[in-house]
Motif scaffolding. Structure first.
Motif, short mmCIF file in Angstrom:
data_model
loop_
_atom_site.label_atom_id
_atom_site.label_comp_id
_atom_site.label_asym_id
_atom_site.label_seq_id
_atom_site.Cartn_x
_atom_site.Cartn_y
_atom_site.Cartn_z
N GLU A 218 -6.14 -7.40 -2.93
CA GLU A 218 -4.88 -7.32 -3.67
C GLU A 218 -5.03 -7.92 -5.06
O GLU A 218 -4.53 -7.38 -6.06
CB GLU A 218 -3.75 -8.02 -2.90
CG GLU A 218 -3.30 -7.31 -1.65
CD GLU A 218 -4.22 -7.57 -0.45
OE1 GLU A 218 -5.03 -8.52 -0.50
OE2 GLU A 218 -4.15 -6.80 0.51
N ARG B 149 -7.12 -5.55 -7.21
CA ARG B 149 -6.32 -4.39 -7.58
C ARG B 149 -5.37 -4.73 -8.73
O ARG B 149 -5.24 -3.99 -9.70
CB ARG B 149 -5.55 -3.88 -6.36
CG ARG B 149 -4.83 -2.59 -6.59
CD ARG B 149 -4.19 -1.99 -5.34
NE ARG B 149 -3.84 -2.89 -4.26
CZ ARG B 149 -4.49 -3.00 -3.12
NH1 ARG B 149 -5.56 -2.25 -2.90
NH2 ARG B 149 -4.11 -3.83 -2.19
N ASP C 290 -0.63 -0.33 -6.04
CA ASP C 290 -0.66 -0.74 -4.63
C ASP C 290 -0.17 0.44 -3.80
O ASP C 290 0.98 0.83 -3.87
CB ASP C 290 0.24 -1.95 -4.42
CG ASP C 290 0.17 -2.47 -3.00
OD1 ASP C 290 -0.77 -2.08 -2.27
OD2 ASP C 290 1.05 -3.26 -2.61
N VAL C 291 -1.07 1.05 -3.04
CA VAL C 291 -0.74 2.24 -2.26
C VAL C 291 -0.43 1.92 -0.79
O VAL C 291 -0.22 2.82 0.00
CB VAL C 291 -1.88 3.30 -2.33
CG1 VAL C 291 -2.02 3.81 -3.75
CG2 VAL C 291 -3.18 2.73 -1.83
N ARG C 292 -0.41 0.64 -0.44
CA ARG C 292 -0.16 0.26 0.95
C ARG C 292 1.18 0.78 1.47
O ARG C 292 1.24 1.30 2.59
CB ARG C 292 -0.26 -1.25 1.12
CG ARG C 292 -0.12 -1.68 2.58
CD ARG C 292 -0.34 -3.15 2.73
NE ARG C 292 -1.65 -3.55 2.26
CZ ARG C 292 -2.73 -3.68 3.03
NH1 ARG C 292 -2.64 -3.46 4.30
NH2 ARG C 292 -3.89 -4.06 2.53
N MET D 165 2.80 3.47 0.67
CA MET D 165 2.65 4.91 0.89
C MET D 165 1.81 5.17 2.13
O MET D 165 2.14 6.03 2.95
CB MET D 165 2.00 5.57 -0.33
CG MET D 165 1.84 7.06 -0.18
SD MET D 165 1.01 7.84 -1.57
CE MET D 165 -0.59 7.10 -1.51
N GLN D 166 0.72 4.42 2.29
CA GLN D 166 -0.13 4.59 3.47
C GLN D 166 0.64 4.27 4.75
O GLN D 166 0.52 4.99 5.75
CB GLN D 166 -1.36 3.69 3.37
CG GLN D 166 -2.36 4.14 2.33
CD GLN D 166 -3.50 3.15 2.18
OE1 GLN D 166 -3.37 1.97 2.51
NE2 GLN D 166 -4.62 3.64 1.68
N ASP D 167 1.42 3.19 4.72
CA ASP D 167 2.21 2.83 5.90
C ASP D 167 3.22 3.92 6.26
O ASP D 167 3.38 4.27 7.43
CB ASP D 167 2.93 1.50 5.67
CG ASP D 167 1.97 0.32 5.58
OD1 ASP D 167 0.84 0.43 6.09
OD2 ASP D 167 2.37 -0.72 5.01
N LEU E 86 3.06 7.15 5.50
CA LEU E 86 2.34 8.32 6.01
C LEU E 86 1.85 8.11 7.43
O LEU E 86 1.92 9.02 8.27
CB LEU E 86 1.17 8.67 5.09
CG LEU E 86 1.55 9.30 3.76
CD1 LEU E 86 0.31 9.46 2.88
CD2 LEU E 86 2.21 10.65 3.98
N MET E 87 1.35 6.93 7.73
CA MET E 87 0.89 6.65 9.08
C MET E 87 2.04 6.70 10.08
O MET E 87 1.87 7.18 11.20
CB MET E 87 0.18 5.29 9.15
CG MET E 87 -1.17 5.28 8.45
SD MET E 87 -2.29 6.56 9.04
CE MET E 87 -2.59 6.01 10.69
N ARG E 88 3.22 6.21 9.69
CA ARG E 88 4.39 6.30 10.58
C ARG E 88 4.74 7.75 10.84
O ARG E 88 5.02 8.15 11.98
CB ARG E 88 5.58 5.57 9.96
CG ARG E 88 5.62 4.09 10.25
CD ARG E 88 6.98 3.49 9.91
NE ARG E 88 7.36 3.70 8.51
CZ ARG E 88 6.99 2.93 7.49
NH1 ARG E 88 6.22 1.89 7.71
NH2 ARG E 88 7.40 3.19 6.26
N GLN F 239 2.17 9.30 13.17
CA GLN F 239 2.36 8.82 14.53
C GLN F 239 3.56 9.48 15.19
O GLN F 239 3.49 9.88 16.36
CB GLN F 239 2.53 7.30 14.51
CG GLN F 239 2.63 6.70 15.89
CD GLN F 239 2.73 5.19 15.85
OE1 GLN F 239 2.83 4.59 14.78
NE2 GLN F 239 2.70 4.58 17.01
#
Length: 83
Positions: A12, A15, A22-24, A26-28, A30-32, A35
């Motif tokens: 962090e 970065r 910080d793309v976290r 967006m990643q979270d 998308l993962m949701r 799932q």
């Protein structure tokens, strides 16, 4: 001359220092979504339907693989006889 610099920082911090976004979040998100879609798809499919869908393709694939091996084996034995 050789100069070595060791930097001790978290991803962090690196970065933020390099000015990268910080793309976290967006990643979270998308993962949701992934799932949720996978869960909905799996719960909609019954095991019997899954087996009927996957098994014929698997059996045909195995038959094709066996035919390919036998063809290669037969070709190799023919070449050995000619030599």
């Amino acid at each position: 001359m050789k100069i070595t610099v060791d930097v001790d920082c978290t991803p962090e911090e690196a970065r933020a220092f390099l000015g990268l976004p910080d793309v976290r979040p967006m990643q979270d998100a998308l993962m949701r979504q992934i799932q949720e879609r996978m869960t909905a798809t799996l719960s909609a499919m019954e095991p019997e339907i899954m087996l009927k869908t996957w098994l014929p393709a698997g059996v045909q694939g195995m038959e094709q693989l066996q035919k390919m091996f036998w063809a290669q084996f037969a070709g190799a034995t023919r070449r050995e006889k000619k030599e």
